[in-house]
Design a protein around this motif. Structure first.
Motif, PDB file in Angstrom:
ATOM      1  N   PRO A 238       0.920  -1.084  -0.202  1.00  0.00           N
ATOM      2  CA  PRO A 238      -0.128   0.000  -0.041  1.00  0.00           C
ATOM      3  C   PRO A 238       0.891   1.404  -0.140  1.00  0.00           C
ATOM      4  O   PRO A 238       0.565   2.266  -0.722  1.00  0.00           O
ATOM      5  N   ALA A 239       2.237   0.929   0.604  1.00  0.00           N
ATOM      6  CA  ALA A 239       3.214   2.511   0.614  1.00  0.00           C
ATOM      7  C   ALA A 239       3.311   2.701  -0.833  1.00  0.00           C
ATOM      8  O   ALA A 239       3.201   4.018  -1.275  1.00  0.00           O
ATOM      9  N   LEU A 240       3.727   1.678  -1.682  1.00  0.00           N
ATOM     10  CA  LEU A 240       4.175   1.982  -2.985  1.00  0.00           C
ATOM     11  C   LEU A 240       2.903   2.386  -3.898  1.00  0.00           C
ATOM     12  O   LEU A 240       2.851   3.409  -4.555  1.00  0.00           O
ATOM     13  N   THR A 241       1.633   1.922  -3.419  1.00  0.00           N
ATOM     14  CA  THR A 241       0.323   2.154  -4.307  1.00  0.00           C
ATOM     15  C   THR A 241       0.240   3.608  -4.093  1.00  0.00           C
ATOM     16  O   THR A 241      -0.072   4.209  -4.712  1.00  0.00           O
ATOM     17  N   LEU A 242       0.193   4.075  -2.478  1.00  0.00           N
ATOM     18  CA  LEU A 242      -0.241   5.244  -2.297  1.00  0.00           C
ATOM     19  C   LEU A 242       0.780   6.351  -2.873  1.00  0.00           C
ATOM     20  O   LEU A 242       0.251   7.390  -3.485  1.00  0.00           O
ATOM     21  N   VAL A 243       1.878   6.099  -2.831  1.00  0.00           N
ATOM     22  CA  VAL A 243       3.047   7.095  -3.616  1.00  0.00           C
ATOM     23  C   VAL A 243       2.633   7.178  -5.074  1.00  0.00           C
ATOM     24  O   VAL A 243       2.775   7.954  -5.819  1.00  0.00           O
TER      25      VAL A 243
END
Lengths: 552, 173
Positions: A238-243
């Motif tokens: 999710p961190a990669l997705t949100l960025v």
């Protein structure tokens, strides 16, 4: 060509993404309902439901929000990154539907397990789970979820692979990586941690499922270690997705481009697979089974885990700063003229702020020396929520403020309400983080149904403020979001094109009048973050040393 | 809408380098820990020490023996300084439920989870906690520096009665 104008959504993508939205939002809604039930038990001023309900709702909330809602968003992101953003068709729509079908089945199975009273939290710890007849449903749901997600991962990978005609030609690959939008590259880079994580999940939960039906033995200590490795990897996707989503939103809502070469932003995504896997240790810092040296090594490595995100924030904030300077504004005027009233931009901005707050607190939790004081206290949900329900979730909501109207070709219903929604939700989560941290520092445990009659008086005060006010307002903002989406689907004004659906969502910055645009202010968030980490660390140690019980 | 992108000039490159410097400067925490004297590399020092696996009945024997030697009329135990304190954790109770210790003395509190995973938190003006994996005694060395009551709570979800799993340590002069 302008990103918004270039977007075309084919009928197949429209149907598939529409189904993702329906299932995902339904999952989020039920997860939110569980959150409300938790607050009705755990807010000391309320406490109107039995403790058992709290543990049941805790299990449902954690599984549906953290595992499934995030899973639906991540796979939907792969679909968008592999189709709409690169103007290609998916390798196979049947495969994607099969993946979504499996994930939906898994969500239903998990929910059935929760409703049956399998109150084992998403940890599903062994051997505790043996005491719950429905545990097999939870384990099996995780297996089916991982399998479904892998199908979509495979589809995405084959789609990208299909974009290279001469597969043996390195130049062709280089050309592909150059041409991919930053968000699609983020999705690709995410596979380096998602794929091993999903295969590990298949193995681990497969074994746990066999254990739950009496067909295998599982070592509880190993399961706990494996669980934390898989969970750690899973929650960085999710961190990669949100960025990745942030790069899309900043361009869509503020017409901002990077002043730095795109390969730089792309290469930063490759840092996650390097920095993330070795840092799972920070979840186990309160475990006596890990040697001190391992904990210390894990802590030092964990310091790097926020580095890629801090650098991305520099680029993203820099994109905005440069764009406003290019429009002829100085820093202050540029800041004022950003499209704050666009709910998608507001969500992006609030998401970044809540991520900042949660990240600061996270840096205290990854320090092994502080672990005895902080781990398993209410400080953990207090930091997780600004990161997950704020940073990730609010940014995703921002994407949906554009995505749902564009998919449905209907204007957003309730734009005025939507303009406020992210700010209210973000403020509520930060409120919850501050008072939740106070509760945690006062010793309130996490995952605990009751404050208890013999508890220190301050506990009830902090928890009433954190949950009775902060969490409740955040849930209210979540209801407003889902209501806005539902009303858009049934009552939003119909328009002819995806572009028309979001026209007027918020004012774009004035036209570019000069080419130069530098990004000095963009250094501020990262600098404040690092200074904040140091200050919080010193304060936390002061508190540890001042406690009436010492660890000599 | 803009078709223009700004060139990444020398100034931008300097700012980019500064951004990298800022991001990686979180590593400064390592020398800061060192300066604060908390860069602890010795196993078992200043933190939890883990023992090897032990059978539940063996640990229970120590708890029983402790009750025989130091038990009070009200069921509590008063442990003299220099003696280890044994606490059994089971769904959903700590045994003994009340322990008396002396202020300013150092004690090894040895906890043992007999059935499922538990945790223990020592709460007095904040909390200090450890995870208790089933079958493995966990020692927490503590020195209470103030009189009063240390509340004990289970900190790992262990089932329906998790929140009922409490005990207390009274610290006297």
């Amino acid at each position: 060509m302008d990103l918004l104008e270039s977007i075309e959504i084919e009928a197949d993508d429209r149907r598939l993404l529409g189904a993702f939205a329906v299932v995902g939002l339904a999952t989020m809604s039920v997860g939110g309902l569980f959150a409300l039930l938790m607050k009705l038990v755990r807010t000391p001023a309320l406490s109107i439901l039995p403790a058992e309900t709290y543990y049941q709702a805790l299990t449902g909330h954690g599984i549906l929000m953290f595992i499934f809602w995030m899973g639906f968003v991540q796979t939907a992101f792969l679909v968008v990154a592999g189709s709409v953003l690169i103007r290609r068709r998916l390798w196979s729509y049947r495969l994607a539907w099969a993946g979504l079908g499996a994930m939906t089945l898994a969500a239903a199975l998990a929910l059935a397990g929760v409703l049956q009273g399998t109150n084992i939290t998403y940890h599903a710890a062994i051997p505790l789970a043996a005491q719950y007849p429905g545990a097999w449903m939870i384990f099996l749901s995780f297996v089916i979820l991982a399998a479904g997600m892998l199908l979509i991962v495979l589809d995405f990978a084959l789609t990208v692979l299909g974009a290279v005609e001469r597969k043996g030609d390195l130049d062709a690959w280089a050309a592909l990586f150059r041409s991919l939008p930053v968000a699609s590259f983020a999705a690709l880079a995410g596979l380096f941690i998602a794929v091993p994580g999903l295969f590990a999940a298949l193995r681990m939960f497969g074994l746990a499922w066999l254990w739950s039906i009496g067909r295998a033995t599982v070592d509880p200590g190993m399961y706990r270690m494996d669980w934390h490795i898989v969970f750690h990897i899973y929650h960085y996707v999710p961190a990669l997705t949100l960025v990745g989503v942030a790069y899309v939103l900043v361009e869509l809502t503020a017409d901002a481009r990077s002043v730095y070469a795109k390969p730089l932003a792309k290469s930063l995504f490759l840092l996650y697979p390097v920095f993330v896997p070795p840092t799972f240790v920070y979840h186990l810092l309160a475990d006596p089974s890990l040697p001190q040296q391992v904990k210390l090594a894990g802590t030092v490595l964990s310091l790097l885990v926020g580095v890629p995100t801090v650098l991305h924030t520099f680029i993203i904030v820099g994109m905005l700063e440069a764009r406003m300077r290019q429009a002829g504004f100085d820093a202050a005027a540029g800041l004022r003229r950003l499209p704050w009233g666009n709910p998608a931009f507001g969500s992006l901005a609030v998401g970044l702020v809540t991520l900042f707050v949660g990240g600061l607190m996270a840096y205290a939790l990854i320090q092994e020396q502080l672990a005895p004081m902080l781990h398993n206290t209410f400080l953990v949900p207090a930091y997780v929520h600004p990161i997950a329900a704020g940073g990730a979730n609010i940014t995703y909501m921002g994407a949906l403020y554009y995505g749902i109207p564009m998919l449905l070709r209907r204007r957003l219903w309730g734009l005025r309400l939507a303009r406020w929604q992210p700010y209210v939700m973000g403020a509520a989560l930060i409120w919850m983080a501050i008072f939740g941290a106070a509760a945690g520092l006062a010793g309130v445990p996490r995952r605990y149904a009751s404050v208890g009659l013999d508890a220190p008086a301050a506990w009830a005060t902090w928890m009433n403020l954190a949950l009775g006010v902060g969490a409740m307002v955040a849930i209210g903002a979540g209801i407003v979001f889902v209501g806005t989406m539902l009303m858009t689907a049934v009552a939003g004004e119909k328009v002819a094109s995806p572009q028309a659906a979001v026209a007027g969502m918020g004012p774009l910055p004035p036209p570019v009048v000069r080419s130069s645009g530098w990004t000095l202010l963009a250094l501020v968030p990262g600098t404040v973050f690092v200074v904040g980490v140091v200050v919080l660390t010193v304060l936390a140690f002061q508190r540890l040393w001042g406690m009436p019980v010492q660890l000599p | 809408m803009s078709e223009m992108t700004a060139p990444a000039g020398k100034g931008s490159m300097r700012l980019l380098a500064a951004a990298f410097g800022v991001a990686f400067s979180v590593l400064l925490l390592v020398p800061i820990w060192s300066a604060m004297g908390v860069l602890d590399t010795e196993a078992g020092h200043g933190d939890h020490g883990a023992a090897t696996v032990m059978a539940a009945e063996d640990f229970q024997a120590r708890v029983d023996q402790q009750l025989e030697r130091f038990g009070q009329a009200d069921g509590s135990v008063a442990i003299p300084p220099g003696t280890d304190v044994f606490v059994m954790a089971r769904q959903y109770a700590f045994v003994p439920r009340t322990i008396h210790l002396k202020r300013g003395e150092t004690y090894d509190l040895v906890f043992y989870a007999a059935d499922v995973m538990h945790g223990v938190s020592l709460i007095m003006g904040g909390s200090l906690s450890s995870v208790l994996l089933p079958g493995t005694p966990v020692t927490i060395r503590v020195r209470p520096t103030a009189s009063g009551t240390i509340a004990l709570r289970c900190t790992e979800y262990c089932g329906a009665g998790h929140h009922a799993m409490t005990a207390s340590i009274t610290v006297g002069d």
